[in-house]
Each structure stands twice: as C-alpha cells, then as structure tokens.
Write a protein that holds these residues in place. Sequence first.
Motif, PDB file in Angstrom:
ATOM      1  N   ALA A   7       0.958  -0.984  -0.061  1.00 55.25           N
ATOM      2  CA  ALA A   7       0.210  -0.051  -0.098  1.00 55.25           C
ATOM      3  C   ALA A   7       1.060   1.230   0.168  1.00 55.25           C
ATOM      4  O   ALA A   7       0.643   2.307  -0.562  1.00 55.25           O
ATOM      5  CB  ALA A   7      -0.910  -0.048   1.128  1.00 55.25           C
ATOM      6  N   PHE A   8       1.978   1.224   0.879  1.00 48.04           N
ATOM      7  CA  PHE A   8       2.796   2.445   0.684  1.00 48.04           C
ATOM      8  C   PHE A   8       3.390   2.678  -0.535  1.00 48.04           C
ATOM      9  O   PHE A   8       3.564   3.811  -1.101  1.00 48.04           O
ATOM     10  CB  PHE A   8       4.133   2.224   1.735  1.00 48.04           C
ATOM     11  CG  PHE A   8       3.404   1.956   3.444  1.00 48.04           C
ATOM     12  CD1 PHE A   8       2.300   2.429   3.527  1.00 48.04           C
ATOM     13  CD2 PHE A   8       4.309   1.377   4.099  1.00 48.04           C
ATOM     14  CE1 PHE A   8       1.753   2.548   4.808  1.00 48.04           C
ATOM     15  CE2 PHE A   8       3.703   1.327   5.597  1.00 48.04           C
ATOM     16  CZ  PHE A   8       2.395   1.624   5.655  1.00 48.04           C
ATOM     17  N   ASP A   9       3.933   1.640  -1.317  1.00 50.07           N
ATOM     18  CA  ASP A   9       4.440   1.743  -2.610  1.00 50.07           C
ATOM     19  C   ASP A   9       3.311   1.932  -3.538  1.00 50.07           C
ATOM     20  O   ASP A   9       3.768   2.971  -4.312  1.00 50.07           O
ATOM     21  CB  ASP A   9       4.857   0.356  -3.082  1.00 50.07           C
ATOM     22  CG  ASP A   9       6.131  -0.387  -2.416  1.00 50.07           C
ATOM     23  OD1 ASP A   9       7.068   0.618  -1.831  1.00 50.07           O
ATOM     24  OD2 ASP A   9       6.095  -1.294  -2.103  1.00 50.07           O
ATOM     25  N   GLU A  10       2.081   1.881  -3.349  1.00 54.87           N
ATOM     26  CA  GLU A  10       1.036   2.374  -4.530  1.00 54.87           C
ATOM     27  C   GLU A  10       0.721   3.874  -4.109  1.00 54.87           C
ATOM     28  O   GLU A  10       0.833   4.647  -5.142  1.00 54.87           O
ATOM     29  CB  GLU A  10      -0.053   1.608  -4.213  1.00 54.87           C
ATOM     30  CG  GLU A  10      -1.239   2.031  -5.115  1.00 54.87           C
ATOM     31  CD  GLU A  10      -2.697   1.240  -5.030  1.00 54.87           C
ATOM     32  OE1 GLU A  10      -3.566   1.636  -5.216  1.00 54.87           O
ATOM     33  OE2 GLU A  10      -2.393   0.259  -4.309  1.00 54.87           O
ATOM     34  N   VAL A  11       0.784   4.384  -2.913  1.00 55.34           N
ATOM     35  CA  VAL A  11       0.662   5.685  -2.502  1.00 55.34           C
ATOM     36  C   VAL A  11       1.806   6.461  -2.873  1.00 55.34           C
ATOM     37  O   VAL A  11       1.627   7.656  -3.329  1.00 55.34           O
ATOM     38  CB  VAL A  11       0.261   5.819  -0.988  1.00 55.34           C
ATOM     39  CG1 VAL A  11       0.323   7.370  -0.715  1.00 55.34           C
ATOM     40  CG2 VAL A  11      -0.976   5.226  -0.661  1.00 55.34           C
ATOM     41  N   GLY A  12       2.918   5.839  -2.722  1.00 58.00           N
ATOM     42  CA  GLY A  12       4.151   6.623  -3.041  1.00 58.00           C
ATOM     43  C   GLY A  12       4.371   7.025  -4.662  1.00 58.00           C
ATOM     44  O   GLY A  12       4.654   7.913  -4.936  1.00 58.00           O
ATOM     45  N   ASP A  13       3.663   6.029  -5.399  1.00 57.73           N
ATOM     46  CA  ASP A  13       3.914   6.153  -6.814  1.00 57.73           C
ATOM     47  C   ASP A  13       2.696   7.129  -7.279  1.00 57.73           C
ATOM     48  O   ASP A  13       3.273   7.875  -8.296  1.00 57.73           O
ATOM     49  CB  ASP A  13       3.544   4.856  -7.688  1.00 57.73           C
ATOM     50  CG  ASP A  13       4.768   3.759  -7.450  1.00 57.73           C
ATOM     51  OD1 ASP A  13       5.763   4.345  -7.265  1.00 57.73           O
ATOM     52  OD2 ASP A  13       4.414   2.596  -7.406  1.00 57.73           O
ATOM     53  N   ARG A  14       1.836   7.347  -6.646  1.00 56.58           N
ATOM     54  CA  ARG A  14       0.521   8.167  -7.180  1.00 56.58           C
ATOM     55  C   ARG A  14       1.015   9.716  -6.811  1.00 56.58           C
ATOM     56  O   ARG A  14       0.579  10.527  -7.048  1.00 56.58           O
ATOM     57  CB  ARG A  14      -0.797   7.734  -6.253  1.00 56.58           C
ATOM     58  CG  ARG A  14      -1.270   6.529  -7.009  1.00 56.58           C
ATOM     59  CD  ARG A  14      -2.614   5.826  -5.942  1.00 56.58           C
ATOM     60  NE  ARG A  14      -3.501   6.711  -6.307  1.00 56.58           N
ATOM     61  CZ  ARG A  14      -4.682   6.670  -5.714  1.00 56.58           C
ATOM     62  NH1 ARG A  14      -5.001   5.298  -5.140  1.00 56.58           N
ATOM     63  NH2 ARG A  14      -5.609   7.329  -5.891  1.00 56.58           N
ATOM     64  N   LEU A  15       1.882   9.617  -5.451  1.00 53.64           N
ATOM     65  CA  LEU A  15       2.081  11.073  -4.861  1.00 53.64           C
ATOM     66  C   LEU A  15       3.489  11.603  -5.100  1.00 53.64           C
ATOM     67  O   LEU A  15       3.734  12.493  -4.527  1.00 53.64           O
ATOM     68  CB  LEU A  15       1.616  10.904  -3.297  1.00 53.64           C
ATOM     69  CG  LEU A  15       0.264  10.773  -2.970  1.00 53.64           C
ATOM     70  CD1 LEU A  15       0.173  10.725  -1.244  1.00 53.64           C
ATOM     71  CD2 LEU A  15      -0.627  11.726  -3.530  1.00 53.64           C
ATOM     72  N   SER A  16       4.227  10.668  -5.940  1.00 49.75           N
ATOM     73  CA  SER A  16       5.592  10.984  -5.879  1.00 49.75           C
ATOM     74  C   SER A  16       6.268  11.205  -4.677  1.00 49.75           C
ATOM     75  O   SER A  16       7.163  12.384  -4.361  1.00 49.75           O
ATOM     76  CB  SER A  16       5.845  12.190  -6.980  1.00 49.75           C
ATOM     77  OG  SER A  16       5.208  11.804  -8.070  1.00 49.75           O
ATOM     78  N   ARG A  17       6.186  10.178  -3.702  1.00 48.16           N
ATOM     79  CA  ARG A  17       6.741  10.018  -2.525  1.00 48.16           C
ATOM     80  C   ARG A  17       7.574   8.747  -2.341  1.00 48.16           C
ATOM     81  O   ARG A  17       7.072   7.930  -3.011  1.00 48.16           O
ATOM     82  CB  ARG A  17       5.859  10.372  -1.360  1.00 48.16           C
ATOM     83  CG  ARG A  17       4.931  11.649  -1.528  1.00 48.16           C
ATOM     84  CD  ARG A  17       4.181  11.879  -0.255  1.00 48.16           C
ATOM     85  NE  ARG A  17       3.658  13.193  -0.385  1.00 48.16           N
ATOM     86  CZ  ARG A  17       4.031  14.326   0.291  1.00 48.16           C
ATOM     87  NH1 ARG A  17       5.050  14.248   1.134  1.00 48.16           N
ATOM     88  NH2 ARG A  17       3.123  15.460   0.256  1.00 48.16           N
ATOM     89  N   THR A  18       8.475   8.839  -1.522  1.00 47.74           N
ATOM     90  CA  THR A  18       9.106   7.512  -1.205  1.00 47.74           C
ATOM     91  C   THR A  18       8.045   6.811  -0.254  1.00 47.74           C
ATOM     92  O   THR A  18       7.352   7.324   0.737  1.00 47.74           O
ATOM     93  CB  THR A  18      10.504   7.730  -0.571  1.00 47.74           C
ATOM     94  OG1 THR A  18      10.127   8.395   0.915  1.00 47.74           O
ATOM     95  CG2 THR A  18      11.335   8.689  -1.254  1.00 47.74           C
ATOM     96  N   SER A  19       8.623   5.356  -0.405  1.00 54.65           N
ATOM     97  CA  SER A  19       7.530   4.411   0.390  1.00 54.65           C
ATOM     98  C   SER A  19       7.948   4.622   1.804  1.00 54.65           C
ATOM     99  O   SER A  19       7.146   4.381   2.718  1.00 54.65           O
ATOM    100  CB  SER A  19       7.879   2.983   0.179  1.00 54.65           C
ATOM    101  OG  SER A  19       7.504   2.829  -1.127  1.00 54.65           O
ATOM    102  N   ALA A  20       9.273   4.991   2.384  1.00 54.00           N
ATOM    103  CA  ALA A  20       9.380   5.284   3.683  1.00 54.00           C
ATOM    104  C   ALA A  20       8.641   6.529   4.206  1.00 54.00           C
ATOM    105  O   ALA A  20       8.293   6.544   5.360  1.00 54.00           O
ATOM    106  CB  ALA A  20      11.002   5.444   3.796  1.00 54.00           C
TER     107      ALA A  20
END
Length: 221
Positions: free
Chosen positions: A33-46
């Motif tokens: 889920a963190f990876d998906e949100v990171g891709d959508r918001l251009s943020r790191t998974s961390a």
Amino acid sequence: MKVRQDAWSHEDDLMLAETVLRHVREGSTQLKAFDEVGDRLSRTSAAVGFRWNAIVRDRYEQALKLAKKQRKEMKRAERRQPEYTKNDMHTPLQQEQPIAKPVLKTPINTTEPTQTKKELTMRDVITFLSNLEQSASSTNKLRTNLEKLESENQLLREENTLLNQRIKTLENEQQVMKEDYQSLIQIMDRARRMVVLNDNEDQNVPTFKMDKNGNLEKVAR
C-alpha cells in the motif's frame, strides 16, 4: 528517487487511509500500500509509511480493525470452499450422475452471505470515514473556542494583576497618610502643652506697684 518536500493535504491522508485499508482487507500488506501511494503522490515508500504510522493510523484505528476482520472472514470462506469441492469429488457416483451437479452450487451459496456482509461492511467503513471527518471539523471548532477562552482568560489575569498592584499602591498611600496624621497630632499636643506651661509661668511671676511713699509693694493676683 521519488522525493517531495511539500506538506500532506487532507486529501492525501484520506487516499493513504483508503489504500491501506483496501490492501489489508484484500489480504495484501501495508508495504505494498505504501508503494502504491508513493507512486501516486511521487513520494518514497518510507515517507508514506512514516506518515501512516505517525499521523494517519490513529485516526483510522477502528477502520483498520474492521478491515483485518474482513480479511479473516474472506480467508475462512476460501478455506471452506475447497472442502466442499473435495467431498464432492470423493464420491464417484456424484461425478457420473448429472443429479449430483447441483451439489456443486452449495459452496457458492455459502459464500453469498459473506459477500453481502462485505458490501455492508464497506458501507460501514465509508460511514465511519465520513463521521470521522465531521468529528475532525468539530474538534477544530472546539480547539478554536478553547484558544479564544484562553486568550480572554489571559487578559483577565493581566487585568487582575494591575488591580492588585493598584490596591497595594493605595494601601501604601493610606499608611503614609496615617503616619503623617499621627505626627501632626503629636505636634499639636506638644504645642498645646507648651502654651499651658507658658500660661502657668506667667501666673507665678509677682507683680509690684509703687505706693505714695515711693516703696514697691507686691500686688496680689
């Protein structure tokens, strides 16, 4: 490397919560889920994971528990269906005779209440999120009112301090006036006693007059 320095918006937090809850409910992991949100918001998974664990998770604790419960129910439903299939295939008569085919519908029917329950719980999640947003708005209003009351309370405390200082000043002035008054009374008392003493001294001085023969004689008072 995906890095963004701008602040999180309310919509970003809501999208993060919905994505995590969906992954948990479907049996996936929060890391995905963190990876998906990171891709959508251009943020790191961390960065996304830190935002979830530090800020957003506490707001959706009940919804997270509900999603985990739904995941367990789905797993139980998946475990039940192979048992029915195995029992149906164990009897050769059921495989050869067309009459046995309706029996295969049994596991499908048993999953329908679970699917219906899933739809209802999804509505519950949506309702919960809406109520949570309204609760956040009410909390902001309450915080604003508390800040206003604290500001008014601070003004009252400052005014009270000024009044106490004024009272102390008046008490000091009153004490000075009292001491001056006592000093004046003492001065007036001494002056009165001095006047009385002078009158007594004047009365004790003898008075003489000259007679016909030129002699002085004391005149009685």
